[in-house]
Design an enzyme around this catalytic site. Structure first.
Site, PDB file in Angstrom:
ATOM      1  N   ASP A 169       0.791  -0.922  -0.158  1.00 23.19           N
ATOM      2  CA  ASP A 169      -0.158   0.165   0.767  1.00 23.19           C
ATOM      3  C   ASP A 169       1.092   1.312   0.093  1.00 23.19           C
ATOM      4  OD1 ASP A 169      -2.040   1.699   0.110  1.00 23.19           O
ATOM      5  OD2 ASP A 169      -2.226   1.907   2.310  1.00 23.19           O
TER       6      ASP A 169
ATOM      7  N   ASP B  40      -2.205   5.615  -6.137  1.00 18.81           N
ATOM      8  CA  ASP B  40      -2.237   4.259  -5.245  1.00 18.81           C
ATOM      9  C   ASP B  40      -2.508   2.932  -5.664  1.00 18.81           C
ATOM     10  OD1 ASP B  40      -2.334   3.443  -2.336  1.00 18.81           O
ATOM     11  OD2 ASP B  40      -4.740   3.396  -2.839  1.00 18.81           O
TER      12      ASP B  40
END
Length: 460
Positions: free
Chosen positions: A120, A343
């Site tokens: 992440d 992201d």
């Protein structure tokens, strides 16, 4: 709010947590004398994943991925406003796909305990669920037990390492504790500690590298929308406590990844055991004549990687992208705050509603296919739009014109083909990982640059 918007937002509220938790390290020599190591990023539903369930249909896996995506927007919008979370040595790792998410295989402690956590770029603190657990969500793999590790060491509340943790607290025993609250109500609480993390080398399957004194969170109370397929998160965000900055002396602020297309979403007919790669340090440099580069924009006290999206072209028709997010006050009127986050942990690309409406209407005018209701707002009967998808280009600052392939813009769900760019919050945009597939994407945090190179990631 109409029922369709509510459905999409509720799906979004489930995805905030397919992230990968990473760690810090000191420079470590490997036995083979190379300049780094490579790890896999593994898709959750890959046969290589310990969570692989052949009984789940591709359609259901895809719907689950969409749901996790929508949850992510809630996490970002609240975290960005009220953050409550806290040389020459190159590293390369495989990435395991996971229904639109990507897992990293790591081993924690000594002796090493193997586990999988979510990669992440939108999270800073690496954490895993730990024993004893006062309240833990269900996970498939065993919980990490720090009492069985000879290298586990609690961090004191008044240490310099504890100062790096946002939202830290102290208990009566002077233990540094963390509290992570996510926008969808999920949370992780626990102790901040040092531990040794070990990674298997993909360049030499019998070798590995151990990284001592990694700062991470040992979660004793965790709950929310976390999947039982992940034991925690590897944080790659722009934060002093993230894996990237803990490795700063070794990797010099550089990492890159190349995401293999998900066969469930965009069939590319590569072998199911094909893994993605993540690189750190000198191996992460993205170069060549076709590289496109755009600035990474930093915000004070923020952990996300912001870019400036200028426009999006559909079939040659350019639509100017304007977001309320970049409407600055007079004090910073000349400052570029960026208007979209890139992201790795979000599947879909999310854009503000007003711009999305223009984008969708332009697309509908150009695609003469049979529209059918589906899991996303714009779906067609797949066979009716074969060879009809117009060219879509994202125009980022400094002439970084990212030309997307149909696999990057339309996801297949059974006999449907659905547009994988969707409407999000009015003032927030995220560039998701479906749009990043088959691009080698390099982050240079020293020079604040992001590079894109079209690449067949199955062969990278």
């Amino acid at each position: 709010m109409n029922s369709k918007v509510f459905f999409l937002l509720s799906i979004l509220a489930f995805l905030a947590f397919s992230q990968l938790a990473l760690v810090s390290c000191r420079k470590t020599k490997t036995n083979h004398g190379s300049d780094g190591f490579t790890l896999d990023l593994i898709h959750r539903d890959s046969p290589l994943s310990p969570y692989y369930n052949p009984s789940i249909t591709p359609s259901q896996r895809l719907r689950d991925a969409f749901q996790r995506s929508f949850s992510r927007v809630s996490f970002y919008t609240k975290a960005s406003i009220h953050p409550t979370t806290l040389v020459n040595h190159a590293i390369q790792s495989d990435i395991i796909p996971d229904s639109g998410d990507y897992l990293m295989k790591i081993s924690i402690g000594m002796p090493p305990m193997k586990t999988y956590a979510s990669l992440d770029t939108g999270s800073e603190l690496t954490w895993v669920q730990c024993k004893p657990c006062t309240h833990c969500y269900k996970q498939i793999l065993p919980l990490f037990d720090p009492r069985k590790s000879s290298t586990y060491k609690i961090i004191g509340c008044h240490s310099k390492e504890c100062e790096l943790v946002r939202g830290k607290t102290c208990d009566k025993k002077n233990v540094c504790e963390y509290e992570l609250h996510y926008g969808d109500g999920s949370y992780s609480f626990g102790d901040v500690a040092f531990e040794t993390f070990t990674f298997d080398l993909t360049s030499n399957k019998v070798d590995n590298i151990s990284i001592p004194h990694v700062i991470f969170g040992c979660g004793h109370s965790n709950d929310g929308t976390f999947s039982n397929r992940t034991t925690g998160i590897v944080g790659l965000a722009d934060s002093k406590i993230s894996f990237i900055n803990q490795l700063d002396k070794q990797i010099k602020g550089k990492f890159s990844y190349c995401l293999v297309p998900n066969n469930d979403i965009s069939p590319s007919y590569h072998p199911p055991n094909t893994t993605s790669k993540i690189n750190f340090g000198s191996k992460a440099v993205v170069s060549g004549p076709n590289v496109l580069t755009t600035p990474i924009i930093r915000r004070n006290n923020d952990i996300f990687y912001y870019l400036h999206l200028e426009s999006v072209s559909v079939g040659g028709k350019k639509l100017e992208f304007k977001s309320p997010q970049v409407t600055n006050s007079p004090s910073n009127a000349n400052e570029d705050l960026g208007n979209i986050i890139i992201d790795s942990g979000t599947t879909l690309t999310m854009i503000p509603g007003e711009f999305y409406d223009k984008l969708e209407s332009t697309l509908v005018e150009m695609i003469k296919g049979k529209r059918i209701g589906g899991p996303l707002p714009l779906c067609y009967e797949a066979k009716s739009i074969v060879n009809k998808i117009p060219n879509i280009v994202f125009h980022f600052k400094d002439n970084a014109d990212i030309e997307l392939l149909p696999m990057n813009t339309f996801a297949k769900v059974n006999d449907l083909s659905c547009f994988s760019i969707v409407k999000g919050y009015p003032n927030f945009a995220i560039y998701g990982n479906l749009q990043q597939m088959n691009f080698l994407i390099g982050y240079d945090l020293v020079n604040h640059k992001l590079s894109f190179l079209p690449t067949n990631c199955t062969k990278h």
